[in-house]
Scaffold this motif. Structure first.
Motif, PDB file in Angstrom:
ATOM      1  N   VAL A  73       0.829  -1.196   0.000  1.00 37.83           N
ATOM      2  CA  VAL A  73       0.000   0.000   0.000  1.00 37.83           C
ATOM      3  C   VAL A  73       0.873   1.259   0.000  1.00 37.83           C
ATOM      4  O   VAL A  73       1.739   1.429   0.862  1.00 37.83           O
ATOM      5  CB  VAL A  73      -0.947   0.019   1.215  1.00 37.83           C
ATOM      6  CG1 VAL A  73      -1.785   1.287   1.218  1.00 37.83           C
ATOM      7  CG2 VAL A  73      -1.843  -1.208   1.187  1.00 37.83           C
ATOM      8  N   LYS A  74       0.639   2.097  -0.981  1.00 40.44           N
ATOM      9  CA  LYS A  74       1.320   3.379  -1.086  1.00 40.44           C
ATOM     10  C   LYS A  74       0.309   4.498  -0.826  1.00 40.44           C
ATOM     11  O   LYS A  74      -0.890   4.339  -1.050  1.00 40.44           O
ATOM     12  CB  LYS A  74       1.930   3.553  -2.478  1.00 40.44           C
ATOM     13  CG  LYS A  74       3.017   2.533  -2.823  1.00 40.44           C
ATOM     14  CD  LYS A  74       4.261   2.744  -1.984  1.00 40.44           C
ATOM     15  CE  LYS A  74       5.377   1.796  -2.415  1.00 40.44           C
ATOM     16  NZ  LYS A  74       6.591   1.996  -1.606  1.00 40.44           N
ATOM     17  N   VAL A  75       0.829   5.627  -0.373  1.00 39.80           N
ATOM     18  CA  VAL A  75      -0.026   6.773  -0.050  1.00 39.80           C
ATOM     19  C   VAL A  75       0.458   7.985  -0.840  1.00 39.80           C
ATOM     20  O   VAL A  75       1.669   8.193  -0.991  1.00 39.80           O
ATOM     21  CB  VAL A  75       0.023   7.098   1.461  1.00 39.80           C
ATOM     22  CG1 VAL A  75      -0.964   8.202   1.798  1.00 39.80           C
ATOM     23  CG2 VAL A  75      -0.278   5.853   2.279  1.00 39.80           C
ATOM     24  N   ARG A  76      -0.484   8.751  -1.339  1.00 37.18           N
ATOM     25  CA  ARG A  76      -0.162  10.004  -2.028  1.00 37.18           C
ATOM     26  C   ARG A  76      -1.187  11.055  -1.646  1.00 37.18           C
ATOM     27  O   ARG A  76      -2.253  10.735  -1.099  1.00 37.18           O
ATOM     28  CB  ARG A  76      -0.165   9.813  -3.541  1.00 37.18           C
ATOM     29  CG  ARG A  76      -1.529   9.401  -4.098  1.00 37.18           C
ATOM     30  CD  ARG A  76      -1.538   9.396  -5.616  1.00 37.18           C
ATOM     31  NE  ARG A  76      -2.758   8.838  -6.170  1.00 37.18           N
ATOM     32  CZ  ARG A  76      -3.900   9.509  -6.345  1.00 37.18           C
ATOM     33  NH1 ARG A  76      -3.969  10.786  -5.979  1.00 37.18           N
ATOM     34  NH2 ARG A  76      -4.966   8.926  -6.860  1.00 37.18           N
ATOM     35  N   PHE A  77      -0.887  12.317  -1.929  1.00 37.47           N
ATOM     36  CA  PHE A  77      -1.886  13.362  -1.795  1.00 37.47           C
ATOM     37  C   PHE A  77      -2.919  13.175  -2.906  1.00 37.47           C
ATOM     38  O   PHE A  77      -2.580  12.784  -4.029  1.00 37.47           O
ATOM     39  CB  PHE A  77      -1.256  14.751  -1.892  1.00 37.47           C
ATOM     40  CG  PHE A  77      -0.519  15.168  -0.653  1.00 37.47           C
ATOM     41  CD1 PHE A  77      -1.205  15.619   0.463  1.00 37.47           C
ATOM     42  CD2 PHE A  77       0.866  15.094  -0.593  1.00 37.47           C
ATOM     43  CE1 PHE A  77      -0.536  15.998   1.613  1.00 37.47           C
ATOM     44  CE2 PHE A  77       1.554  15.469   0.552  1.00 37.47           C
ATOM     45  CZ  PHE A  77       0.853  15.922   1.664  1.00 37.47           C
ATOM     46  N   ALA A  78      -4.183  13.437  -2.588  1.00 38.51           N
ATOM     47  CA  ALA A  78      -5.247  13.198  -3.553  1.00 38.51           C
ATOM     48  C   ALA A  78      -5.057  14.023  -4.822  1.00 38.51           C
ATOM     49  O   ALA A  78      -5.419  13.588  -5.905  1.00 38.51           O
ATOM     50  CB  ALA A  78      -6.610  13.509  -2.922  1.00 38.51           C
ATOM     51  N   HIS A  79      -4.491  15.226  -4.689  1.00 39.07           N
ATOM     52  CA  HIS A  79      -4.253  16.090  -5.837  1.00 39.07           C
ATOM     53  C   HIS A  79      -2.906  16.782  -5.657  1.00 39.07           C
ATOM     54  O   HIS A  79      -2.490  17.057  -4.530  1.00 39.07           O
ATOM     55  CB  HIS A  79      -5.347  17.155  -5.983  1.00 39.07           C
ATOM     56  CG  HIS A  79      -6.729  16.593  -6.000  1.00 39.07           C
ATOM     57  ND1 HIS A  79      -7.261  15.967  -7.106  1.00 39.07           N
ATOM     58  CD2 HIS A  79      -7.686  16.536  -5.046  1.00 39.07           C
ATOM     59  CE1 HIS A  79      -8.489  15.563  -6.836  1.00 39.07           C
ATOM     60  NE2 HIS A  79      -8.769  15.894  -5.589  1.00 39.07           N
ATOM     61  N   ASN A  80      -2.257  17.081  -6.767  1.00 39.89           N
ATOM     62  CA  ASN A  80      -0.952  17.725  -6.683  1.00 39.89           C
ATOM     63  C   ASN A  80      -1.027  19.094  -6.014  1.00 39.89           C
ATOM     64  O   ASN A  80      -0.087  19.523  -5.342  1.00 39.89           O
ATOM     65  CB  ASN A  80      -0.339  17.863  -8.077  1.00 39.89           C
ATOM     66  CG  ASN A  80       0.293  16.571  -8.554  1.00 39.89           C
ATOM     67  OD1 ASN A  80       0.380  15.609  -7.786  1.00 39.89           O
ATOM     68  ND2 ASN A  80       0.715  16.524  -9.794  1.00 39.89           N
ATOM     69  N   PHE A  81      -2.157  19.800  -6.204  1.00 33.06           N
ATOM     70  CA  PHE A  81      -2.203  21.135  -5.621  1.00 33.06           C
ATOM     71  C   PHE A  81      -2.297  21.087  -4.096  1.00 33.06           C
ATOM     72  O   PHE A  81      -1.990  22.065  -3.422  1.00 33.06           O
ATOM     73  CB  PHE A  81      -3.335  21.995  -6.209  1.00 33.06           C
ATOM     74  CG  PHE A  81      -4.636  21.304  -6.411  1.00 33.06           C
ATOM     75  CD1 PHE A  81      -4.979  20.791  -7.645  1.00 33.06           C
ATOM     76  CD2 PHE A  81      -5.535  21.185  -5.369  1.00 33.06           C
ATOM     77  CE1 PHE A  81      -6.198  20.155  -7.840  1.00 33.06           C
ATOM     78  CE2 PHE A  81      -6.757  20.559  -5.553  1.00 33.06           C
ATOM     79  CZ  PHE A  81      -7.082  20.047  -6.796  1.00 33.06           C
ATOM     80  N   LEU A  82      -2.697  19.938  -3.541  1.00 30.27           N
ATOM     81  CA  LEU A  82      -2.618  19.784  -2.083  1.00 30.27           C
ATOM     82  C   LEU A  82      -1.163  19.635  -1.652  1.00 30.27           C
ATOM     83  O   LEU A  82      -0.746  20.196  -0.631  1.00 30.27           O
ATOM     84  CB  LEU A  82      -3.429  18.573  -1.639  1.00 30.27           C
ATOM     85  CG  LEU A  82      -4.950  18.700  -1.750  1.00 30.27           C
ATOM     86  CD1 LEU A  82      -5.622  17.365  -1.451  1.00 30.27           C
ATOM     87  CD2 LEU A  82      -5.477  19.770  -0.800  1.00 30.27           C
ATOM     88  N   LEU A  83      -0.389  18.895  -2.419  1.00 33.52           N
ATOM     89  CA  LEU A  83       1.044  18.779  -2.143  1.00 33.52           C
ATOM     90  C   LEU A  83       1.704  20.149  -2.238  1.00 33.52           C
ATOM     91  O   LEU A  83       2.536  20.514  -1.391  1.00 33.52           O
ATOM     92  CB  LEU A  83       1.683  17.808  -3.136  1.00 33.52           C
ATOM     93  CG  LEU A  83       3.216  17.715  -3.118  1.00 33.52           C
ATOM     94  CD1 LEU A  83       3.737  17.294  -1.758  1.00 33.52           C
ATOM     95  CD2 LEU A  83       3.700  16.745  -4.210  1.00 33.52           C
ATOM     96  N   GLU A  84       1.335  20.926  -3.242  1.00 28.31           N
ATOM     97  CA  GLU A  84       1.915  22.268  -3.408  1.00 28.31           C
ATOM     98  C   GLU A  84       1.534  23.173  -2.237  1.00 28.31           C
ATOM     99  O   GLU A  84       2.373  23.924  -1.719  1.00 28.31           O
ATOM    100  CB  GLU A  84       1.420  22.866  -4.734  1.00 28.31           C
ATOM    101  CG  GLU A  84       1.908  22.120  -5.960  1.00 28.31           C
ATOM    102  CD  GLU A  84       1.019  22.314  -7.173  1.00 28.31           C
ATOM    103  OE1 GLU A  84       1.342  21.748  -8.224  1.00 28.31           O
ATOM    104  OE2 GLU A  84      -0.008  23.032  -7.069  1.00 28.31           O
ATOM    105  N   TYR A  85       0.280  23.088  -1.802  1.00 29.61           N
ATOM    106  CA  TYR A  85      -0.172  23.914  -0.677  1.00 29.61           C
ATOM    107  C   TYR A  85       0.604  23.572   0.592  1.00 29.61           C
ATOM    108  O   TYR A  85       1.145  24.460   1.266  1.00 29.61           O
ATOM    109  CB  TYR A  85      -1.671  23.694  -0.452  1.00 29.61           C
ATOM    110  CG  TYR A  85      -2.200  24.331   0.827  1.00 29.61           C
ATOM    111  CD1 TYR A  85      -2.643  25.647   0.828  1.00 29.61           C
ATOM    112  CD2 TYR A  85      -2.240  23.619   2.020  1.00 29.61           C
ATOM    113  CE1 TYR A  85      -3.115  26.245   1.986  1.00 29.61           C
ATOM    114  CE2 TYR A  85      -2.710  24.202   3.188  1.00 29.61           C
ATOM    115  CZ  TYR A  85      -3.144  25.512   3.169  1.00 29.61           C
ATOM    116  OH  TYR A  85      -3.610  26.089   4.325  1.00 29.61           O
ATOM    117  N   PHE A  86       0.662  22.297   0.937  1.00 27.60           N
ATOM    118  CA  PHE A  86       1.326  21.904   2.182  1.00 27.60           C
ATOM    119  C   PHE A  86       2.834  22.137   2.110  1.00 27.60           C
ATOM    120  O   PHE A  86       3.463  22.421   3.138  1.00 27.60           O
ATOM    121  CB  PHE A  86       1.016  20.440   2.500  1.00 27.60           C
ATOM    122  CG  PHE A  86      -0.390  20.207   2.961  1.00 27.60           C
ATOM    123  CD1 PHE A  86      -0.868  20.809   4.123  1.00 27.60           C
ATOM    124  CD2 PHE A  86      -1.260  19.400   2.242  1.00 27.60           C
ATOM    125  CE1 PHE A  86      -2.176  20.611   4.552  1.00 27.60           C
ATOM    126  CE2 PHE A  86      -2.566  19.188   2.663  1.00 27.60           C
ATOM    127  CZ  PHE A  86      -3.019  19.799   3.824  1.00 27.60           C
TER     128      PHE A  86
END
Length: 856
Positions: A453-466
């Motif tokens: 199981v791998k985990v990612r942010f649901a959307h790239n712009f959430l990664l950019e925000y955080f």
């Protein structure tokens, strides 16, 4: 089982609203309603009680007779009894009352279902009348009802619109004006309304255990199975928010087991159907365990969209559904048509669409530019789901660990779940909420039997925000020069870097950190990056108006003379939606170069739209700027002369032979030894010359000109993302096609397409480059006899050209489409396209026919 007097609760609600003078009640209006009731009756019904009556709050007990009497008196009746007597005939005698056992149960189920639906409508976050049915969900339920399956489930993260989809489905199939299955019994209950169900005489668990007992020892299913003539249709049990009931995991599993037993025991009662809605996380933890049982798939219908990796079986909203909601919010259809594809893709997420709609719900709050809106939507989403939640500290810990493992995105988008949580049980509940809220997503990327199981942010712009918030936290929430340098050094040039800078810029703007805003434009950023940042600043203060700090306070007189913006106001601003930004910048421009840059863009924009009158206005202003001669620099012609040549030819069909001779003999006047960066005037002239050779149909000269330009100015080649460079490459490819070198054109076209794809439409938002590249690609496919690819590229280019009012591109593209339609004998499409081209020609006072744009 149920006190029938509560069948009139819905009617009472409607009458109270009518008396209060509103169609729909909002939670913040309950206080005013309580005062209105007090003024009329002299009796106090608290704001909290009213919220329970209208479904805004959970009801744990029956409404008191005092409350019901007072509300009835507010509606001009003596008491609750008189209210019921008055409405009894109207409510239950049309159509004639069904006294059968089946009719009795249907009536009681309708009373529960109507109350549940009202509760869900009031909790949906936007006026229910502005929402739209989900066609996929309706089809899913239709297929299930007509199948042999005993149960189905809508599985999706929180905020996906599951509850509203069920309300629309219930109205469509059972409770609308003309229901599809009017003889069915639909029993619709919701976890948030579980308290309300208590006042009707039962609890969820007791009801499941009793299996719809009819009393007198009669079991509902057994009775109607043995008396089929008394059965009017199906019994459909809808349980919304199954996993939202406030109970521990053990009790939830116990309740699921009872439900599962109920479903499996319906094997002999195929007319009993169960519909659930649950979150993806619950499906993975509770329901997914049942996949090991062969019987599970026999009884449960999951639908064609089931994604085992993300535990979701409901697709996002369709683009048409998004547009329908926006139209219901009174958005101008012309405005909606201008939304970029990438923005519409984001609005397909129901919760983002809800937040965006909330930005525009008040009369004084006009439409916010999509660029600004996306940042506002994401900010509100994260505030609501992370920082304002009860487990915020744990969620922040998980997100910080994610950023560390991903190295702010430099190490990829995925991390290992076990590494992220590190067997820390304290983090599990918060982690589940992040999954449920669609902030994080789990995926099984392993092809082996064991899960990886791998985990990612649901959307790239959430990664950019955080990521931006992480850097801010490291620098004490101040957008300082060291912070900006840190980000600049941390990331190579990429769309990701500019997205992080935009979040930091937004933070500086909202915090009125004026000096920090200026510092962004002192950084050694790429041309496009500075253009995007400046556009964001201008858009923000245009939106906020006089209530906020003005642009003049950020960029005081003299600032742009020392820091001219002409070097980064590029071709990406050739888009009619950018006209307002350009006009604002024009008011701030101080140097002749800045003024010429903006006026040149405005002229080219008007030229692309074949707006002769606007071209004439811009020409007049360019003439004033070039009056002193300094704008031509070392050039043999001025920008004004080059643009005037184009205008006169298109407007009057006249060719200034003297100027044409100067243009064609550019080699004699061009200082090839000078390899310095283009001046604003030189770039304007070079762009004009490409248009001149194009409109004269001289592709041989266009090819020679672009080749020599690249040879003598190799610095152009080093800036991959420069829109001017990409435009020159496109015209060079067009020249290669027209001179027969398809292979060279294909290489250039593929390169431009790769650059545009890599940096995405969020980076290149002018879209004229994308349109031009597709026109060229269509011609290449046609020459290679790949007609399917050719027609797809050409029609996509035509759609964008018409949407963005690029009339010149539409005419150029028609030459391609005409040949394709003729070859494929698509006479109807050819006729329609020709009609559209004629409309374009009739809409402009540029009457001279362009040879290059003639139908072939």
């Amino acid at each position: 089982m149920i006190d029938l007097s509560y069948d009139f609760i819905i009617t009472l609600q409607s009458e109270v609203l009518r008396q209060f003078g509103v169609e729909n009640l909002q939670p913040n209006q309950c206080k005013h309603l309580a005062q209105a009731i007090l003024n009329h009756t002299g009796k106090l019904v608290s704001e909290t009680t009213l919220k329970r009556v209208f479904g805004f709050a959970v009801t744990q007990h029956s409404f008191s007779r005092y409350t019901l009497n007072t509300l009835a008196q507010y509606c001009r009746y003596r008491d609750w009894e008189e209210f019921q007597t008055h409405f009894y005939k109207k409510t239950f005698r049309q159509p004639p009352e069904d006294h059968s056992k089946w009719g009795d149960v249907r009536k009681r189920a309708a009373a529960v279902s109507h109350y549940t639906m009202l509760t869900l409508k009031n909790r949906c976050g936007m006026p229910f009348e502005n929402t739209v049915p989900r066609q996929y969900c309706l089809s899913h339920i239709e297929r299930f009802l007509e199948s042999s399956y005993a149960a189905t489930v809508l599985i999706a993260p929180s905020g996906w619109g599951k509850s509203l989809a069920l309300v629309h489905a219930a109205e469509h199939y059972w409770f609308g004006r003309d229901p599809v299955y009017q003889n069915d019994i639909c029993w619709f209950i919701n976890a948030h309304a579980a308290g309300s169900l208590l006042l009707k005489g039962f609890s969820l668990s007791a009801w499941l255990d009793n299996q719809l007992s009819l009393g007198n020892g009669d079991n509902f299913r057994e009775y109607f199975s043995t008396h089929p003539n008394e059965k009017g249709g199906r019994l459909v049990l809808i349980i919304d928010g199954f996993d939202e009931i406030a109970m521990g995991a053990d009790k939830l599993k116990l309740l699921y087991n009872k439900l599962e037993d109920f479903v499996y025991s319906n094997d002999q009662h195929p007319w009993v159907k169960v519909i659930l809605s649950i979150r993806s996380g619950t499906w993975g933890e509770v329901f997914h365990q049942s996949h090991q049982y062969p019987s599970f798939r026999k009884y449960w219908y999951l639908g064609p969209e089931m994604d085992e990796d993300t535990n979701t079986n409901i697709p996002l909203l369709t683009e048409q559904e998004v547009k329908s909601v926006l139209y219901n919010f009174d958005f101008d259809p012309a405005t909606v048509r201008l939304f970029s594809d990438s923005f519409l893709q984001k609005l397909r997420h129901p919760y983002y669409l809800q937040l965006f709609s909330q930005l525009n719900t008040t009369p004084e709050q006009s439409f916010i530019d999509e660029n600004l809106s996306l940042f506002e939507v994401i900010s509100r989403f994260v505030q609501n789901r992370v920082f304002n939640s009860t487990a915020n500290s744990f969620k922040v810990r998980i997100i910080d660990k994610m950023l560390q493992l991903l190295d702010m995105g430099k190490a990829g988008l995925y991390t290992d779940k076990c590494t992220l949580l590190n067997k820390n049980a304290d983090l599990f509940p918060a982690y589940k909420e992040l999954l449920a809220d669609n902030i994080l997503v789990e995926e099984n990327l392993s092809q082996e039997i064991m899960f990886n199981v791998k985990v990612r942010f649901a959307h790239n712009f959430l990664l950019e925000y955080f990521t931006a918030m992480h850097f801010l936290a490291e620098h004490e929430q101040s957008v300082s020069e060291p912070l900006l340098r840190h980000v600049l050094d941390y990331f190579p040039q990429s769309p990701f870097r500019i997205a992080v800078f935009k979040w930091l810029l937004r933070y500086a703007i909202t915090g009125n950190q004026v000096e920090s805003i200026r510092n962004f434009f002192k950084l050694p950023l790429a041309t496009l990056e500075k253009a995007h940042l400046l556009e964001y600043v201008v858009l923000h203060y245009q939106q906020e108006g006089s209530q906020q700090l003005q642009l003049s306070a950020i960029f005081p007189p003299g600032w742009f003379r020392k820091n001219p913006f002409s070097q980064f106001i590029n071709d990406d601003f050739i888009h009619f939606k950018k006209r307002k930004v350009l006009n604002t910048l024009l008011g701030m421009a101080e140097s002749p170069e800045d003024k010429l840059k903006i006026r040149s863009n405005l002229f080219v924009m008007a030229l692309m739209q074949l707006d002769a009158e606007q071209c004439e206005i811009e020409l007049s202003n360019i003439k004033k700027i070039c009056a002193g001669g300094e704008m031509a620099g070392e050039m043999w012609i001025s920008p004004y002369e080059a643009f005037l040549f184009i205008y006169e030819y298109l407007k009057f069909g006249q060719l200034d032979e003297k100027m044409k001779d100067k243009i064609y003999h550019y080699v004699q006047h061009w200082n090839f030894a000078n390899e310095k960066t283009f001046t604003v005037g030189e770039e304007a002239v070079y762009r004009a010359m490409c248009f001149i050779f194009l409109m004269l149909g001289d592709y041989h000269q266009l090819l020679l000109f672009t080749q020599r330009l690249f040879q003598q100015h190799p610095s152009i080649l080093f800036n991959r993302t420069d829109p001017f460079r990409l435009m020159l490459l496109c015209w060079k490819a067009q020249a290669h096609i027209s001179t027969g070198d398809i292979a060279a054109a294909a290489r250039i076209s593929q390169h431009v397409e790769n650059v545009l794809k890599f940096y995405s439409s969020d980076f290149f938002n002018g879209r004229h480059l994308d349109t031009l590249q597709k026109i060229i690609a269509a011609q290449i496919y046609y020459q290679e006899k790949e007609f399917n690819k050719a027609i797809r590229a050409a029609e996509a280019a035509m759609d964008t050209a018409q949407k963005l009012d690029f009339k010149i591109f539409a005419l150029l593209n028609y030459g391609v489409l005409n040949r394709i339609y003729h070859h494929l004998q698509m006479d109807k499409q050819k006729k329609d396209a020709l009609h559209k081209m004629e409309l374009i020609r009739e809409s402009t006072s540029f009457k001279q026919t362009l040879p290059a744009f003639e139908p072939i």
